[in-house]
Scaffold this motif. Sequence first.
Motif, PDB file in Angstrom:
ATOM      1  N   LYS A 343    -121.514  50.466  -6.541  1.00 28.53           N
ATOM      2  CA  LYS A 343    -121.928  50.624  -7.933  1.00 28.53           C
ATOM      3  C   LYS A 343    -121.892  52.107  -8.290  1.00 28.53           C
ATOM      4  N   ILE A 344    -121.288  52.396  -9.462  1.00 26.83           N
ATOM      5  CA  ILE A 344    -121.190  53.780  -9.898  1.00 26.83           C
ATOM      6  C   ILE A 344    -121.644  53.888 -11.351  1.00 26.83           C
ATOM      7  N   ILE A 345    -122.049  55.085 -11.745  1.00 27.89           N
ATOM      8  CA  ILE A 345    -122.467  55.348 -13.124  1.00 27.89           C
ATOM      9  C   ILE A 345    -121.281  55.927 -13.896  1.00 27.89           C
ATOM     10  N   TYR A 346    -121.000  55.323 -15.032  1.00 28.55           N
ATOM     11  CA  TYR A 346    -119.846  55.674 -15.857  1.00 28.55           C
ATOM     12  C   TYR A 346    -120.358  56.074 -17.235  1.00 28.55           C
ATOM     13  N   THR A 347    -119.943  57.240 -17.731  1.00 27.39           N
ATOM     14  CA  THR A 347    -120.336  57.699 -19.064  1.00 27.39           C
ATOM     15  C   THR A 347    -119.203  57.419 -20.046  1.00 27.39           C
ATOM     16  N   ALA A 348    -119.488  56.582 -21.040  1.00 28.40           N
ATOM     17  CA  ALA A 348    -118.465  56.189 -22.008  1.00 28.40           C
ATOM     18  C   ALA A 348    -118.003  57.403 -22.815  1.00 28.40           C
ATOM     19  N   ALA A 349    -116.687  57.529 -22.971  1.00 27.01           N
ATOM     20  CA  ALA A 349    -116.112  58.656 -23.711  1.00 27.01           C
ATOM     21  C   ALA A 349    -114.830  58.198 -24.394  1.00 27.01           C
ATOM     22  N   PRO A 350    -114.493  58.819 -25.534  1.00 28.63           N
ATOM     23  CA  PRO A 350    -113.248  58.447 -26.231  1.00 28.63           C
ATOM     24  C   PRO A 350    -112.031  59.043 -25.546  1.00 28.63           C
ATOM     25  N   ALA A 351    -110.877  58.502 -25.849  1.00 23.67           N
ATOM     26  CA  ALA A 351    -109.634  59.062 -25.320  1.00 23.67           C
ATOM     27  C   ALA A 351    -109.400  60.435 -25.932  1.00 23.67           C
ATOM     28  N   PRO A 352    -109.139  61.452 -25.114  1.00 21.45           N
ATOM     29  CA  PRO A 352    -108.944  62.804 -25.661  1.00 21.45           C
ATOM     30  C   PRO A 352    -107.610  62.942 -26.381  1.00 21.45           C
ATOM     31  N   GLU A 353    -107.611  63.725 -27.446  1.00 18.16           N
ATOM     32  CA  GLU A 353    -106.371  64.006 -28.166  1.00 18.16           C
ATOM     33  C   GLU A 353    -105.912  65.415 -27.796  1.00 18.16           C
ATOM     34  N   VAL A 354    -105.454  65.513 -26.556  1.00 19.52           N
ATOM     35  CA  VAL A 354    -104.978  66.778 -26.014  1.00 19.52           C
ATOM     36  C   VAL A 354    -103.610  66.524 -25.362  1.00 19.52           C
ATOM     37  N   PRO A 355    -102.543  67.176 -25.867  1.00 22.16           N
ATOM     38  CA  PRO A 355    -102.533  68.180 -26.935  1.00 22.16           C
ATOM     39  C   PRO A 355    -102.654  67.549 -28.318  1.00 22.16           C
ATOM     40  N   ILE A 372     -89.723  61.091 -37.265  1.00 22.03           N
ATOM     41  CA  ILE A 372     -91.091  61.615 -37.264  1.00 22.03           C
ATOM     42  C   ILE A 372     -91.532  61.654 -35.812  1.00 22.03           C
ATOM     43  N   ILE A 373     -91.870  62.855 -35.310  1.00 25.91           N
ATOM     44  CA  ILE A 373     -92.219  63.001 -33.899  1.00 25.91           C
ATOM     45  C   ILE A 373     -93.635  63.554 -33.757  1.00 25.91           C
ATOM     46  N   ALA A 374     -94.224  63.338 -32.592  1.00 26.02           N
ATOM     47  CA  ALA A 374     -95.583  63.823 -32.330  1.00 26.02           C
ATOM     48  C   ALA A 374     -95.783  64.005 -30.845  1.00 26.02           C
ATOM     49  N   ASN A 375     -96.735  64.884 -30.486  1.00 21.07           N
ATOM     50  CA  ASN A 375     -97.110  65.052 -29.083  1.00 21.07           C
ATOM     51  C   ASN A 375     -97.933  63.858 -28.622  1.00 21.07           C
ATOM     52  N   LEU A 376     -97.586  63.330 -27.480  1.00 20.62           N
ATOM     53  CA  LEU A 376     -98.370  62.238 -26.903  1.00 20.62           C
ATOM     54  C   LEU A 376     -99.661  62.789 -26.296  1.00 20.62           C
ATOM     55  N   SER A 377    -100.696  61.975 -26.361  1.00 19.21           N
ATOM     56  CA  SER A 377    -101.988  62.274 -25.741  1.00 19.21           C
ATOM     57  C   SER A 377    -102.606  60.939 -25.377  1.00 19.21           C
ATOM     58  N   PRO A 378    -103.654  60.923 -24.579  1.00  9.93           N
ATOM     59  CA  PRO A 378    -104.316  59.645 -24.305  1.00  9.93           C
ATOM     60  C   PRO A 378    -104.756  58.920 -25.577  1.00  9.93           C
TER      61      PRO A 378
END
Length: 457
Positions: A343-355, A372-378
């Motif tokens: 069992k582990i503790i997980y902190t919920a977080a949004p997908a980062p928009e980096v870059p 139309i192009i864009a940088n990919l991020s999570p």
Amino acid sequence: MPLLVSFSVGAQTVPSSKQQISLSFSPIVKETSPAVVNIFTKTIVRERAVPSLFNDPFFKRFFGKNLQGSERKRMGKSLGSGVIVRRNGLIVTNHHVIDKATEIQVVLADRREFSAELILSDEGTDLAILKINTEGEELPILEFRDSDTTDVGDLVLAIGNPFGVGQTVTSGIVSALARTQVGVADFQFFIQTDAAINPGNSGGALVTMDGKLLGINTAIFSSSRNGGSVGIGFAIPANMVRTVVRAAEEGHELVRAWPGIVGQNLNSDLAQGFGLSRPGGVVVSSVYPQGPADIAGIKAGDVILAVEGKEVINVESLRFRIATIPVNEQIELEIWRERKLKKIIYTAAPAPEVPARNRREVRGTNPLAGAIIANLSPALAEEKELGNLWEGVIVTDVARRSPAHQISLQAHDILVSLNDIPIHLVEDVDRALGKKTSKWKIVIRRDGRLQTLELKR
């Protein structure tokens, strides 16, 4: 509350009391139906009007798809249902009910009409939040039921406006839980019911016997052309609905927690190899560096079995469980590692928009012009359902009749290289296009496969 009479298995008896004869759902309907509304929308539909002369087969034979005509607009109308969830006039419905609507009208159960304002709409969950001005009057509401507390076989009522005939109630049972192969939303984890759901019921309420909102009716399975019910309907669970309502009340865009992993469903063969007695769970194949899973200590090769004590059946159920958790909240995950439960503790977080996306249209005299192009991020990969394609440059759209359109470039193509220059960021595209050349070599990734296109000026 209605009286529920139990009989021994196999027994067939004639009702012997007034209570048994008068068994009815009407008390629940009277309590819940005032909170279910009808929704009418208007949209502007653009269509090209071709002169009737050109409809002649002779002309079509020679001109085919190149026939042009003047564009005209017409007003399209549609209908659906909604549920009042806050006394100040906050209403939940489906995204597809109000999508592209220019005017939204809400009709209450007592026949009063209101113009509605769209507060939030989320295509990923197929949910939308509307607000009507009640001028301080409190409206009847449906309270949320914890959708994880329902079981297959529980009695439910579906309330909505099928075919626009007016508010209608149908009854049935919960036929199945955690349905994930429905295809009407990105976050697929539906409650299945045999209560009749028909066109116009979308956005209506699936109600439990204690008069609470179990889900928002969203789709049906139909074998007929008119879309009639055949006893297989689907509802978005109340726990997901509550997450979207919370975002609307807080006045910000919906930000969902993100798993931060790429994984695959644990089938029977994999279960045997991992030393588990049965299939079910998600095998982690990769972890995003410094993402929420990485910070929690999850590693490639772990099997995620449960979130907050709730079983994870497959990848879709993991995404659903994580997405319903408020960002920054800590939860407990059960994982299987080296043939031991951990069992582990997980902190919920949004997908980062980096870059940053740096989204823009390619211009100039080159074969990519109009893309139309864009940088990919999570964050963008999550939005486009691209799995672990967390970096690179993606084509998000292509202008019609542009050079990019003519070379058959498509949305979701990933630019890999231009004239042997590797593409990692939008700036790399600029650098490659800035070099003089008499020929072009374009390498893209489409549907997981590399494709090379070579052109000469």
